[in-house]
Design a protein around this motif. Structure first.
Motif, PDB file in Angstrom:
ATOM      1  N   MET A  44       1.170  -0.972  -0.096  1.00 48.49           N
ATOM      2  CA  MET A  44       0.365   0.058  -0.150  1.00 48.49           C
ATOM      3  C   MET A  44       1.449   1.423  -0.338  1.00 48.49           C
ATOM      4  N   LYS A  45       0.449   2.254  -0.932  1.00 51.38           N
ATOM      5  CA  LYS A  45       1.197   3.287  -0.763  1.00 51.38           C
ATOM      6  C   LYS A  45       0.250   4.541  -1.537  1.00 51.38           C
ATOM      7  N   GLU A  46       0.602   5.409  -0.656  1.00 44.56           N
ATOM      8  CA  GLU A  46      -0.315   7.042  -0.518  1.00 44.56           C
ATOM      9  C   GLU A  46      -1.481   6.335  -0.330  1.00 44.56           C
ATOM     10  N   GLY A  47      -2.032   5.659   0.154  1.00 47.13           N
ATOM     11  CA  GLY A  47      -3.298   5.141   0.055  1.00 47.13           C
ATOM     12  C   GLY A  47      -4.229   3.668  -1.110  1.00 47.13           C
ATOM     13  N   VAL A  48      -2.602   3.628  -1.681  1.00 46.56           N
ATOM     14  CA  VAL A  48      -3.397   2.386  -3.111  1.00 46.56           C
ATOM     15  C   VAL A  48      -2.722   1.418  -3.050  1.00 46.56           C
ATOM     16  N   PHE A  49      -3.947   0.482  -2.854  1.00 48.58           N
ATOM     17  CA  PHE A  49      -3.508  -0.925  -2.329  1.00 48.58           C
ATOM     18  C   PHE A  49      -2.881  -1.493  -3.924  1.00 48.58           C
ATOM     19  N   TYR A  50      -1.911  -2.407  -3.239  1.00 50.91           N
ATOM     20  CA  TYR A  50      -1.341  -3.817  -4.305  1.00 50.91           C
ATOM     21  C   TYR A  50      -1.465  -4.213  -4.410  1.00 50.91           C
ATOM     22  N   ALA A  51      -1.729  -5.745  -5.339  1.00 48.48           N
ATOM     23  CA  ALA A  51      -1.717  -7.648  -5.220  1.00 48.48           C
ATOM     24  C   ALA A  51      -0.912  -8.093  -6.578  1.00 48.48           C
ATOM     25  N   ARG A  52      -0.912  -9.381  -5.550  1.00 54.49           N
ATOM     26  CA  ARG A  52      -0.090 -10.103  -7.396  1.00 54.49           C
ATOM     27  C   ARG A  52      -1.283 -11.227  -7.188  1.00 54.49           C
ATOM     28  N   ILE A  53      -1.075 -11.351  -8.704  1.00 56.71           N
ATOM     29  CA  ILE A  53      -1.628 -13.211  -9.394  1.00 56.71           C
ATOM     30  C   ILE A  53      -1.071 -13.922  -9.084  1.00 56.71           C
ATOM     31  N   PHE A  54      -0.496 -14.959  -8.104  1.00 55.58           N
ATOM     32  CA  PHE A  54       0.288 -16.059  -8.572  1.00 55.58           C
ATOM     33  C   PHE A  54      -0.058 -17.215  -9.275  1.00 55.58           C
ATOM     34  N   GLY A  55       0.437 -17.665  -9.831  1.00 52.43           N
ATOM     35  CA  GLY A  55      -0.287 -19.409 -10.766  1.00 52.43           C
ATOM     36  C   GLY A  55       0.636 -19.917 -10.541  1.00 52.43           C
ATOM     37  N   GLN A  56       0.346 -20.979 -11.400  1.00 48.83           N
ATOM     38  CA  GLN A  56       0.965 -22.364 -11.779  1.00 48.83           C
ATOM     39  C   GLN A  56       0.951 -22.890 -13.530  1.00 48.83           C
ATOM     40  N   ASN A  57       1.866 -22.236 -14.533  1.00 46.74           N
ATOM     41  CA  ASN A  57       1.808 -22.373 -15.518  1.00 46.74           C
ATOM     42  C   ASN A  57       3.160 -24.209 -15.566  1.00 46.74           C
ATOM     43  N   GLY A  58       2.149 -25.145 -15.674  1.00 48.63           N
ATOM     44  CA  GLY A  58       2.962 -26.578 -15.772  1.00 48.63           C
ATOM     45  C   GLY A  58       4.548 -26.276 -14.264  1.00 48.63           C
ATOM     46  N   ALA A  59       5.050 -26.219 -14.746  1.00 47.59           N
ATOM     47  CA  ALA A  59       6.293 -26.668 -13.050  1.00 47.59           C
ATOM     48  C   ALA A  59       6.345 -25.068 -13.123  1.00 47.59           C
ATOM     49  N   GLU A  60       6.054 -24.165 -13.613  1.00 49.41           N
ATOM     50  CA  GLU A  60       6.887 -23.044 -13.498  1.00 49.41           C
ATOM     51  C   GLU A  60       5.761 -21.651 -12.620  1.00 49.41           C
ATOM     52  N   GLU A  61       6.145 -21.219 -11.117  1.00 43.23           N
ATOM     53  CA  GLU A  61       5.252 -20.245 -10.696  1.00 43.23           C
ATOM     54  C   GLU A  61       5.242 -18.469 -11.723  1.00 43.23           C
ATOM     55  N   VAL A  62       4.594 -18.838 -11.760  1.00 38.65           N
ATOM     56  CA  VAL A  62       3.988 -17.074 -12.271  1.00 38.65           C
ATOM     57  C   VAL A  62       3.566 -16.380 -11.559  1.00 38.65           C
ATOM     58  N   GLU A  63       3.855 -14.604 -11.765  1.00 40.96           N
ATOM     59  CA  GLU A  63       3.537 -13.443 -10.551  1.00 40.96           C
ATOM     60  C   GLU A  63       3.179 -12.706 -11.991  1.00 40.96           C
ATOM     61  N   ILE A  64       1.938 -11.915 -11.288  1.00 39.79           N
ATOM     62  CA  ILE A  64       1.406 -10.946 -12.191  1.00 39.79           C
ATOM     63  C   ILE A  64       0.904  -9.882 -11.508  1.00 39.79           C
ATOM     64  N   ASP A  65       1.356  -9.141 -11.824  1.00 34.01           N
ATOM     65  CA  ASP A  65       0.893  -7.541 -10.661  1.00 34.01           C
ATOM     66  C   ASP A  65       0.035  -7.162 -11.148  1.00 34.01           C
ATOM     67  N   SER A  66      -1.678  -6.392 -10.626  1.00 33.08           N
ATOM     68  CA  SER A  66      -2.762  -6.335 -10.202  1.00 33.08           C
ATOM     69  C   SER A  66      -3.223  -5.350  -9.509  1.00 33.08           C
ATOM     70  N   ARG A  67      -4.641  -4.972  -9.818  1.00 35.20           N
ATOM     71  CA  ARG A  67      -5.144  -4.060  -8.857  1.00 35.20           C
ATOM     72  C   ARG A  67      -5.954  -4.963  -7.356  1.00 35.20           C
ATOM     73  N   PRO A  68      -5.752  -4.632  -6.756  1.00 36.94           N
ATOM     74  CA  PRO A  68      -6.646  -5.923  -5.817  1.00 36.94           C
ATOM     75  C   PRO A  68      -8.345  -6.179  -6.080  1.00 36.94           C
ATOM     76  N   SER A  69      -9.077  -4.893  -6.747  1.00 37.71           N
ATOM     77  CA  SER A  69     -10.577  -4.908  -6.916  1.00 37.71           C
ATOM     78  C   SER A  69     -10.278  -6.496  -8.535  1.00 37.71           C
ATOM     79  N   ASP A  70      -9.143  -6.252  -9.228  1.00 42.81           N
ATOM     80  CA  ASP A  70      -9.003  -7.507 -10.358  1.00 42.81           C
ATOM     81  C   ASP A  70      -9.067  -8.506  -9.430  1.00 42.81           C
ATOM     82  N   ALA A  71      -7.545  -9.244  -9.032  1.00 43.21           N
ATOM     83  CA  ALA A  71      -7.179  -9.737  -8.449  1.00 43.21           C
ATOM     84  C   ALA A  71      -8.057 -10.619  -7.297  1.00 43.21           C
ATOM     85  N   ILE A  72      -9.537 -10.145  -6.641  1.00 42.45           N
ATOM     86  CA  ILE A  72      -9.590 -10.811  -6.349  1.00 42.45           C
ATOM     87  C   ILE A  72     -11.117 -10.747  -7.281  1.00 42.45           C
ATOM     88  N   ALA A  73     -11.911 -10.404  -7.996  1.00 44.70           N
ATOM     89  CA  ALA A  73     -12.446 -10.562  -8.963  1.00 44.70           C
ATOM     90  C   ALA A  73     -12.158 -11.958  -9.677  1.00 44.70           C
TER      91      ALA A  73
END
Length: 197
Positions: A84-113
């Motif tokens: 959280m920076k200056e009142g703005v929240f940041y989120a990360r989406i963690f997923g699996q693409n085969g054996a590789e873990e993938v991390e994607i930047d996201s707004r929390p609202s989109d990540a939760i949806a």
């Protein structure tokens, strides 16, 4: 690795101080703290539609993401409200693409949806929880807190003049808003306090 706190969706209510926005209230699964986040109308609708299991005529953006992920065998593991920076929240989406873990930047609202569509857990860093979460009053049971958080509450007046109050007064107002379980107001006051720190 930083400690993570698992959260669940407790409620979604219209935000009367920010036209066209909503307050999403998340709560600790193993605690009592609440994390209110202001989100847009589209994201609120996307979350509500999935929670209520309403099937739209055409796929929404978050449904499209799920179909796209399934087509490429991408599995969603978790989402993390990471900063959280200056009142703005940041989120990360963690997923699996085969054996590789993938991390994607996201707004929390989109990540939760997206998380509600994949039925995957929602986490928040302890650092963000300690800065932004609010504590409900002690004299209520957890069931009562959940029921109240889910209600749509109308704020009796707008707090457009928060910047005119002293830091001590804002802290008193924050305590009162939390005691009254007015998480929407508490979030606005917390954001004003954070701007000054």
């Amino acid at each position: 690795m930083e400690k993570l706190v698992e959260l669940e969706i407790l409620g979604l209510s219209s935000n009367h101080s920010h036209s066209g926005s909503f307050t999403l209230v998340l709560g600790e699964t193993e605690g009592t703290r609440r994390l209110p986040i202001i989100i847009g109308m589209f994201e609120a609708q996307a979350i509500a539609i999935e929670i209520e299991k309403i099937v739209p005529n055409r796929p929404m953006t978050h449904d499209l993401f799920k179909s796209f992920a399934a087509s490429f065998s991408f599995e969603l593991n978790r989402i993390v409200i990471s900063d959280m920076k200056e009142g703005v929240f940041y989120a990360r989406i963690f997923g699996q693409n085969g054996a590789e873990e993938v991390e994607i930047d996201s707004r929390p609202s989109d990540a939760i949806a997206i998380a509600v569509r994949f039925d995957c857990p929602i986490f928040c860093s302890e650092k963000v929880m300690s800065e932004a979460a609010v504590e409900p009053s002690d004299d209520e049971t957890q069931e009562e807190q959940k029921a109240k958080s889910a209600e749509v509450k109308a704020s009796p007046k707008r707090d457009s003049g928060l910047k005119d109050y002293s830091l001590d007064r804002l802290n008193q107002m924050l305590d009162k808003a939390i005691a009254d379980e007015d998480y929407e107001k508490a979030a606005r006051i917390r954001d004003e306090i954070n701007k000054r720190n």
